[in-house]
Design an enzyme around this catalytic site. Structure first.
Site, short mmCIF file in Angstrom:
data_model
loop_
_atom_site.label_atom_id
_atom_site.label_comp_id
_atom_site.label_asym_id
_atom_site.label_seq_id
_atom_site.Cartn_x
_atom_site.Cartn_y
_atom_site.Cartn_z
N ASP A 275 5.22 7.88 -4.38
CA ASP A 275 4.84 6.69 -4.98
C ASP A 275 6.32 6.45 -5.78
O ASP A 275 7.18 5.93 -5.01
CB ASP A 275 3.73 6.57 -6.09
CG ASP A 275 3.53 5.44 -6.93
OD1 ASP A 275 4.42 4.59 -6.91
OD2 ASP A 275 2.31 5.46 -7.43
N GLU B 12 3.14 16.08 1.46
CA GLU B 12 2.34 15.64 0.09
C GLU B 12 1.40 14.57 0.54
O GLU B 12 1.34 14.16 1.79
CB GLU B 12 3.71 14.68 -0.41
CG GLU B 12 4.55 15.55 -1.17
CD GLU B 12 4.09 15.45 -2.62
OE1 GLU B 12 2.96 15.18 -3.16
OE2 GLU B 12 4.75 15.59 -3.60
P1 5GP Z 1 5.27 10.02 -7.99
O1 5GP Z 1 5.78 10.92 -8.60
O2 5GP Z 1 5.81 9.64 -6.49
O3 5GP Z 1 5.04 8.30 -8.66
O4 5GP Z 1 3.73 10.03 -7.70
C1 5GP Z 1 3.07 11.13 -7.00
C2 5GP Z 1 1.68 11.52 -7.37
O5 5GP Z 1 1.04 10.32 -8.18
C3 5GP Z 1 0.93 11.73 -6.16
O6 5GP Z 1 1.04 12.89 -5.76
C4 5GP Z 1 -0.70 11.36 -6.72
O7 5GP Z 1 -1.35 12.63 -7.23
C5 5GP Z 1 -0.37 10.24 -7.50
N1 5GP Z 1 -0.64 8.76 -7.11
C6 5GP Z 1 0.49 7.83 -6.95
N2 5GP Z 1 -0.07 6.75 -6.45
C7 5GP Z 1 -1.43 7.09 -5.92
C8 5GP Z 1 -2.45 6.33 -5.70
O8 5GP Z 1 -2.25 5.29 -5.31
N3 5GP Z 1 -3.66 6.83 -5.71
C9 5GP Z 1 -3.88 8.07 -6.03
N4 5GP Z 1 -5.05 8.56 -6.09
N5 5GP Z 1 -2.89 8.87 -6.61
C10 5GP Z 1 -1.69 8.25 -6.50
#
Ligand code: 5GP
Length: 178
Positions: free
Chosen positions: A106, A102
């Site tokens: 987040d 990955e």
């Molecule tokens: P989660 O489902 O863990 O909250 O987020 C995962 C996805 O959110 C990542 O694969 C990415 O695409 C996006 N994402 C989360 N945080 C960031 C960030 O700080 N910057 C960017 N560009 N994408 C993020």
């Protein structure tokens, strides 16, 4: 300090190319040690992981396979709501050692969905490798086995990560300048 503008937002340098190289090299070493004698399947999650994936795999000295998946979401019927589907996977995962690669973890919501979908395919094991991890935002219990760098709860881009589809090509990581 070099500030860049992407669309309506400004970003400042956050993690340099040299730091990324070191962090990725360390992840590769750990995986090489942990998987001695095994032949894992590295599964990159598109689009964000492409740069990390490429650099990581150059440091892997195992005899291994690589493939990519993507989580596609679309509107289902009113009863099913939003439906998520795993696309791009052609390999039989039965009995395989999977390393899911990955760009960033987040909240862990995306990871949870992917993990469950892969688990349904009866692999021998699944481990997670992520370039970046936001421990303060993470609210799941899956262990994140390999982490390049832990970062605070801020929006970053570059090195595969985008803002509205843009700036994935940057060779280092920038953070929102607030
Ligand atoms: P989660 O489902 O863990 O909250 O987020 C995962 C996805 O959110 C990542 O694969 C990415 O695409 C996006 N994402 C989360 N945080 C960031 C960030 O700080 N910057 C960017 N560009 N994408 C993020």
């Amino acid at each position: 300090m070099e500030i860049i503008t992407v669309k309506d937002k400004q970003f400042k340098p956050f993690i340099s190319e040299a730091e990324l190289r070191d962090a990725i090299g360390q992840v590769a070493q750990k995986i090489n040690n942990d998987y001695q004698g095994k032949s894992p399947l590295f599964l990159g999650v598109l689009n964000g992981s492409f740069m990390f994936f490429s650099d990581l795999l150059k440091g892997i000295d195992l005899v291994c396979e690589v493939s990519f998946v993507k989580l596609a979401s679309y509107e289902g019927t009113s009863s099913t709501g939003k439906v998520e589907e795993l696309i791009g996977l052609n390999e039989d995962l039965t009995g395989r050692d999977i390393i899911l690669v990955e760009d960033i973890v987040d909240t862990g919501n995306t990871l949870e969905k992917l993990y469950q979908m892969l688990l349904d395919k009866n692999p021998a094991s699944i481990k997670i490798a992520t370039l970046l991890f936001k421990p303060e935002a993470y609210h799941k219990t899956y262990p994140i086995d390999y982490v390049g760098k832990e970062i605070p709860n801020a929006f970053v881009l570059g090195f595969g990560l985008d803002y509205d589809g843009l700036a994935r090509n940057l060779s280092s990581i920038y953070v929102l300048n607030e």
